[in-house]
Design a protein around this motif. Structure first.
Motif, PDB file in Angstrom:
ATOM      1  N   UNK A  90       0.816  -1.369   0.042  1.00 37.39           N
ATOM      2  CA  UNK A  90      -0.049  -0.109  -0.008  1.00 37.39           C
ATOM      3  C   UNK A  90       0.907   1.242   0.098  1.00 37.39           C
ATOM      4  N   UNK A  91       1.740   1.240   0.849  1.00 37.05           N
ATOM      5  CA  UNK A  91       2.916   2.533   0.939  1.00 37.05           C
ATOM      6  C   UNK A  91       3.354   2.807  -0.315  1.00 37.05           C
ATOM      7  N   UNK A  92       3.978   1.467  -0.991  1.00 39.41           N
ATOM      8  CA  UNK A  92       4.673   1.721  -2.569  1.00 39.41           C
ATOM      9  C   UNK A  92       3.688   2.328  -3.600  1.00 39.41           C
ATOM     10  N   UNK A  93       2.355   1.931  -3.338  1.00 39.64           N
ATOM     11  CA  UNK A  93       1.395   2.252  -4.214  1.00 39.64           C
ATOM     12  C   UNK A  93       1.113   3.755  -4.433  1.00 39.64           C
ATOM     13  N   UNK A  94       1.125   4.159  -3.125  1.00 36.91           N
ATOM     14  CA  UNK A  94       0.905   5.623  -2.782  1.00 36.91           C
ATOM     15  C   UNK A  94       2.009   6.345  -3.441  1.00 36.91           C
ATOM     16  N   UNK A  95       3.387   5.850  -2.822  1.00 38.54           N
ATOM     17  CA  UNK A  95       4.568   6.640  -3.518  1.00 38.54           C
ATOM     18  C   UNK A  95       4.655   6.745  -5.064  1.00 38.54           C
ATOM     19  N   UNK A  96       4.005   5.816  -5.891  1.00 35.57           N
ATOM     20  CA  UNK A  96       3.740   5.668  -7.051  1.00 35.57           C
ATOM     21  C   UNK A  96       2.694   6.540  -7.606  1.00 35.57           C
TER      22      UNK A  96
END
Length: 238
Positions: free
Chosen positions: A119-125
């Motif tokens: 979830x964190x990575x998806x938001x960063x993207x």
């Protein structure tokens, strides 16, 4: 082909969060705290039977049939205990209210491996993110307690939507909330018909979380299957 996605929508139960222990065990432990002995396995069987009957009789927590989701759940808990031989109505009421509150907390839920990182990575993207879940209105609190709520712009439950997956209208509401057209959105979930097929029927992309060796389900193209949540990024960044 690069998927031009703007919005990711997520199922919750058994996709991002799972119960720490089977319902029968949680219910039996609470009963013991009230001085009642009930077998966890028997209670689990009673719960599944009662939950199934209640879901058929009052779909989506009795929405439009005059029930609140709270009353819907209190009835399920009490009836599960009655079916397991508990007769004391005063104790049943106390138990039901305590369990209804307990299932709001991280006491009963845990985050699945890889969920927080993904979830964190998806938001960063830069993806917009939302939840689409056949759940009652406690879900916001549960997600907050499990430290996942901040990942999402919106949390759309079937109770709030007034319809439940696989009904396409819940996905249409999610697309409006997320400001995306169907082809710009992907849904991630663990249920073939309610998540994978229903989102595709609504014109969205979707990915099916299906752990290796999870038994044979319907055929799904391998590039749409996620053996773990951590596989998602490779699928959408292609």
């Amino acid at each position: 082909a690069m998927l031009r996605l703007r919005l990711l929508t997520w199922d919750v139960k058994d996709t991002l969060l799972r119960l720490r222990q089977p319902v029968g065990h949680s219910y039996a432990a609470e009963a013991r705290a009230h001085g009642l002995q009930v077998q966890p396995e028997a209670l689990g069987r009673s719960f599944r039977e009662v939950y199934g009957a209640q879901s058929r009789r009052f779909p989506n927590y009795g929405h439009g049939q005059g029930l609140s989701s709270r009353q819907w759940w209190l009835d399920v808990v009490k009836q599960s205990f009655r079916l397991s031989g508990v007769q004391d109505e005063a104790a049943l009421t106390k138990l039901a209210e305590k369990l209804y509150r307990d299932y709001c907390s991280s006491h009963n839920w845990e985050v699945l491996p890889g969920a927080a990182e993904t979830l964190s990575r998806c938001r960063q993207l830069g993806f917009r993110m939302g939840v689409v879940s056949n759940f009652d209105n406690r879900l916001e609190v549960i997600l907050s307690q499990c430290d996942l709520r901040h990942h999402f712009e919106f949390v759309l439950t079937s109770e709030a939507a007034g319809c439940a997956k696989p009904d396409g209208r819940i996905f249409e509401q999610a697309l409006r909330l997320g400001g995306a057209r169907p082809e710009q959105a992907a849904h991630i979930g663990d249920d073939y018909s309610r998540d994978y097929r229903a989102a595709r029927a609504a014109g969205m992309h979707s990915f099916l979380l299906r752990a290796a060796g999870q038994g044979e389900g319907p055929e799904v193209p391998p590039e749409h299957v996620l053996p773990t949540l951590s596989h998602l990024l490779a699928r959408i960044e292609k």
